[in-house]
Design a protein around this motif. Structure first.
Motif, PDB file in Angstrom:
ATOM      1  N   LEU A 166       0.876  -1.158  -0.196  1.00  0.00           N
ATOM      2  CA  LEU A 166       0.011  -0.078   0.074  1.00  0.00           C
ATOM      3  C   LEU A 166       0.715   1.183   0.027  1.00  0.00           C
ATOM      4  O   LEU A 166       0.427   2.399  -0.543  1.00  0.00           O
ATOM      5  CB  LEU A 166      -0.875  -0.140   1.255  1.00  0.00           C
ATOM      6  N   ARG A 167       2.029   1.317   0.533  1.00  0.00           N
ATOM      7  CA  ARG A 167       2.908   2.255   0.569  1.00  0.00           C
ATOM      8  C   ARG A 167       3.730   2.604  -0.855  1.00  0.00           C
ATOM      9  O   ARG A 167       4.049   3.475  -0.859  1.00  0.00           O
ATOM     10  CB  ARG A 167       3.820   2.237   1.798  1.00  0.00           C
ATOM     11  N   ALA A 168       3.932   1.150  -1.455  1.00  0.00           N
ATOM     12  CA  ALA A 168       4.743   1.545  -2.461  1.00  0.00           C
ATOM     13  C   ALA A 168       4.021   1.527  -3.630  1.00  0.00           C
ATOM     14  O   ALA A 168       4.403   2.102  -4.747  1.00  0.00           O
ATOM     15  CB  ALA A 168       5.509   0.240  -2.758  1.00  0.00           C
ATOM     16  N   VAL A 184      13.382   9.688  -1.054  1.00  0.00           N
ATOM     17  CA  VAL A 184      11.974   9.915  -1.238  1.00  0.00           C
ATOM     18  C   VAL A 184      11.091   8.406  -0.851  1.00  0.00           C
ATOM     19  O   VAL A 184      10.535   8.476  -0.001  1.00  0.00           O
ATOM     20  CB  VAL A 184      11.537  10.217  -2.567  1.00  0.00           C
ATOM     21  N   CYS A 185      11.741   7.246  -1.567  1.00  0.00           N
ATOM     22  CA  CYS A 185      11.203   6.075  -1.267  1.00  0.00           C
ATOM     23  C   CYS A 185      11.293   5.759   0.151  1.00  0.00           C
ATOM     24  O   CYS A 185      10.509   4.921   0.816  1.00  0.00           O
ATOM     25  CB  CYS A 185      11.812   5.008  -2.268  1.00  0.00           C
ATOM     26  N   ARG A 186      12.567   5.797   0.659  1.00  0.00           N
ATOM     27  CA  ARG A 186      12.871   5.319   2.103  1.00  0.00           C
ATOM     28  C   ARG A 186      11.889   6.327   2.933  1.00  0.00           C
ATOM     29  O   ARG A 186      11.480   5.755   4.160  1.00  0.00           O
ATOM     30  CB  ARG A 186      14.233   5.764   2.495  1.00  0.00           C
ATOM     31  N   ALA A 187      11.589   7.449   2.576  1.00  0.00           N
ATOM     32  CA  ALA A 187      10.776   8.150   3.710  1.00  0.00           C
ATOM     33  C   ALA A 187       9.377   7.538   3.552  1.00  0.00           C
ATOM     34  O   ALA A 187       8.642   7.730   4.449  1.00  0.00           O
ATOM     35  CB  ALA A 187      10.828   9.612   3.361  1.00  0.00           C
ATOM     36  N   ALA A 188       8.952   7.554   2.408  1.00  0.00           N
ATOM     37  CA  ALA A 188       7.503   7.171   2.057  1.00  0.00           C
ATOM     38  C   ALA A 188       7.211   5.589   2.426  1.00  0.00           C
ATOM     39  O   ALA A 188       6.151   5.398   2.941  1.00  0.00           O
ATOM     40  CB  ALA A 188       7.372   7.033   0.518  1.00  0.00           C
ATOM     41  N   LEU A 189       8.229   4.783   2.501  1.00  0.00           N
ATOM     42  CA  LEU A 189       8.200   3.302   2.868  1.00  0.00           C
ATOM     43  C   LEU A 189       8.287   3.363   4.440  1.00  0.00           C
ATOM     44  O   LEU A 189       8.361   2.099   5.222  1.00  0.00           O
ATOM     45  CB  LEU A 189       9.100   2.446   2.345  1.00  0.00           C
ATOM     46  N   GLY A 190       8.760   4.290   5.129  1.00  0.00           N
ATOM     47  CA  GLY A 190       9.034   4.133   6.687  1.00  0.00           C
ATOM     48  C   GLY A 190      10.145   3.621   7.161  1.00  0.00           C
ATOM     49  O   GLY A 190      10.278   3.217   8.307  1.00  0.00           O
ATOM     50  N   GLU A 191      11.184   3.645   5.992  1.00  0.00           N
ATOM     51  CA  GLU A 191      12.458   2.961   6.400  1.00  0.00           C
ATOM     52  C   GLU A 191      13.384   4.000   7.238  1.00  0.00           C
ATOM     53  O   GLU A 191      13.519   5.157   6.919  1.00  0.00           O
ATOM     54  CB  GLU A 191      13.366   2.450   5.304  1.00  0.00           C
ATOM     55  N   THR A 192      14.082   3.511   8.095  1.00  0.00           N
ATOM     56  CA  THR A 192      15.039   4.537   8.976  1.00  0.00           C
ATOM     57  C   THR A 192      16.481   4.030   8.216  1.00  0.00           C
ATOM     58  O   THR A 192      16.701   2.898   7.653  1.00  0.00           O
ATOM     59  CB  THR A 192      15.347   4.108  10.231  1.00  0.00           C
ATOM     60  N   LEU A 193      17.440   4.778   8.264  1.00  0.00           N
ATOM     61  CA  LEU A 193      18.706   4.772   7.568  1.00  0.00           C
ATOM     62  C   LEU A 193      19.528   3.706   8.676  1.00  0.00           C
ATOM     63  O   LEU A 193      19.768   4.257   9.682  1.00  0.00           O
ATOM     64  CB  LEU A 193      19.378   6.069   7.273  1.00  0.00           C
ATOM     65  N   ARG A 194      19.831   2.548   8.014  1.00  0.00           N
ATOM     66  CA  ARG A 194      20.769   1.679   8.814  1.00  0.00           C
ATOM     67  C   ARG A 194      22.315   1.305   7.817  1.00  0.00           C
ATOM     68  O   ARG A 194      22.120   0.536   6.873  1.00  0.00           O
ATOM     69  CB  ARG A 194      20.046   0.621   8.919  1.00  0.00           C
ATOM     70  N   LEU A 195      23.137   2.055   8.222  1.00  0.00           N
ATOM     71  CA  LEU A 195      24.356   1.977   7.316  1.00  0.00           C
ATOM     72  C   LEU A 195      25.393   0.779   8.076  1.00  0.00           C
ATOM     73  O   LEU A 195      25.400   0.885   9.175  1.00  0.00           O
ATOM     74  CB  LEU A 195      25.106   3.105   7.430  1.00  0.00           C
ATOM     75  N   GLU A 196      25.541  -0.181   7.255  1.00  0.00           N
ATOM     76  CA  GLU A 196      26.518  -1.225   7.683  1.00  0.00           C
ATOM     77  C   GLU A 196      27.923  -0.832   7.620  1.00  0.00           C
ATOM     78  O   GLU A 196      28.079  -0.481   6.445  1.00  0.00           O
ATOM     79  CB  GLU A 196      25.966  -2.470   7.294  1.00  0.00           C
ATOM     80  N   ARG A 197      28.562  -1.404   8.385  1.00  0.00           N
ATOM     81  CA  ARG A 197      29.921  -1.080   8.277  1.00  0.00           C
ATOM     82  C   ARG A 197      30.528  -2.561   7.555  1.00  0.00           C
ATOM     83  O   ARG A 197      29.874  -3.533   7.806  1.00  0.00           O
ATOM     84  CB  ARG A 197      30.830  -0.879   9.507  1.00  0.00           C
ATOM     85  N   ALA A 198      31.628  -2.312   6.611  1.00  0.00           N
ATOM     86  CA  ALA A 198      31.940  -3.625   6.124  1.00  0.00           C
ATOM     87  C   ALA A 198      32.588  -4.749   7.197  1.00  0.00           C
ATOM     88  O   ALA A 198      33.181  -4.372   8.167  1.00  0.00           O
ATOM     89  CB  ALA A 198      33.083  -3.177   5.305  1.00  0.00           C
ATOM     90  N   ARG A 199      32.390  -5.982   7.067  1.00  0.00           N
ATOM     91  CA  ARG A 199      32.737  -6.908   8.145  1.00  0.00           C
ATOM     92  C   ARG A 199      33.950  -7.675   7.683  1.00  0.00           C
ATOM     93  O   ARG A 199      33.954  -7.788   6.644  1.00  0.00           O
ATOM     94  CB  ARG A 199      31.369  -7.818   8.426  1.00  0.00           C
TER      95      ARG A 199
END
Length: 171
Positions: free
Chosen positions: A5-7, A151-166
């Motif tokens: 519904l959000r997409a 824009v899509c991250r805001a519309a889908l309700g995603e928070t920014l989760r940056l991963e560090r290289a493991r």
């Protein structure tokens, strides 16, 4: 269900802008494919299945809006959404370079796949019209990917989760 519904409005607006505003327009020899970039971003945020469904829905919308051969755009965008989603699931989720890299690579693959599909359908495929705008179009898709991602991250309700290289641990 909530994700769909959000997409859906994102896909509808991207398809509408693609068909009405962007269609046929070129910037330095490149054609912007906003719907492709939107599908790639949704696939990166939500995974391969959501990307494939978004690609199919967006492709059907474009095929119906343009009255072209029903199924060609939806097949290509379904594959593009699945490819981008698999990249996001395996390697790129949360990486800051993932949206531009995925948009660039999928745009190149989609251009080649579209030429192959139209060739298999018996359509005339001029070589110069396929290969000359391929790289500039992919570069333009990569440049547009970051704003579309936000824009899509805001519309889908995603928070920014940056991963560090493991570090890789050998077992």
């Amino acid at each position: 269900m909530i994700v769909g519904l959000r997409a859906a409005p994102l896909l509808f607006v991207a398809a509408l802008v693609q068909v009405t505003v962007i269609a046929g327009g070129r910037i330095l020899g490149a054609e912007l494919d906003l719907l492709l970039v939107t599908v790639v971003v949704i696939a990166l945020l939500r995974g391969s299945i959501a990307g494939a469904v978004a690609g199919f829905a967006g492709g059907v919308l474009v095929d119906v809006m343009t009255l072209s051969t029903l199924g060609t755009t939806s097949l290509l965008l379904t594959l593009a959404g699945y490819w981008a989603g698999r990249y996001g699931e395996t390697t790129g989720r949360g990486r800051p370079y993932a949206p531009p890299l995925a948009a660039f690579a999928v745009s190149l693959l989609l251009g080649l796949s579209a030429a192959a599909l139209h060739f298999l359908l018996g359509d005339a495929v001029p070589v110069g019209a396929v290969f000359s705008p391929l790289v500039p179009t992919a570069i333009l898709a990569a440049l547009v990917a970051l704003p579309v991602h936000r824009v899509c991250r805001a519309a889908l309700g995603e928070t920014l989760r940056l991963e560090r290289a493991r570090d890789v641990e050998l077992v």
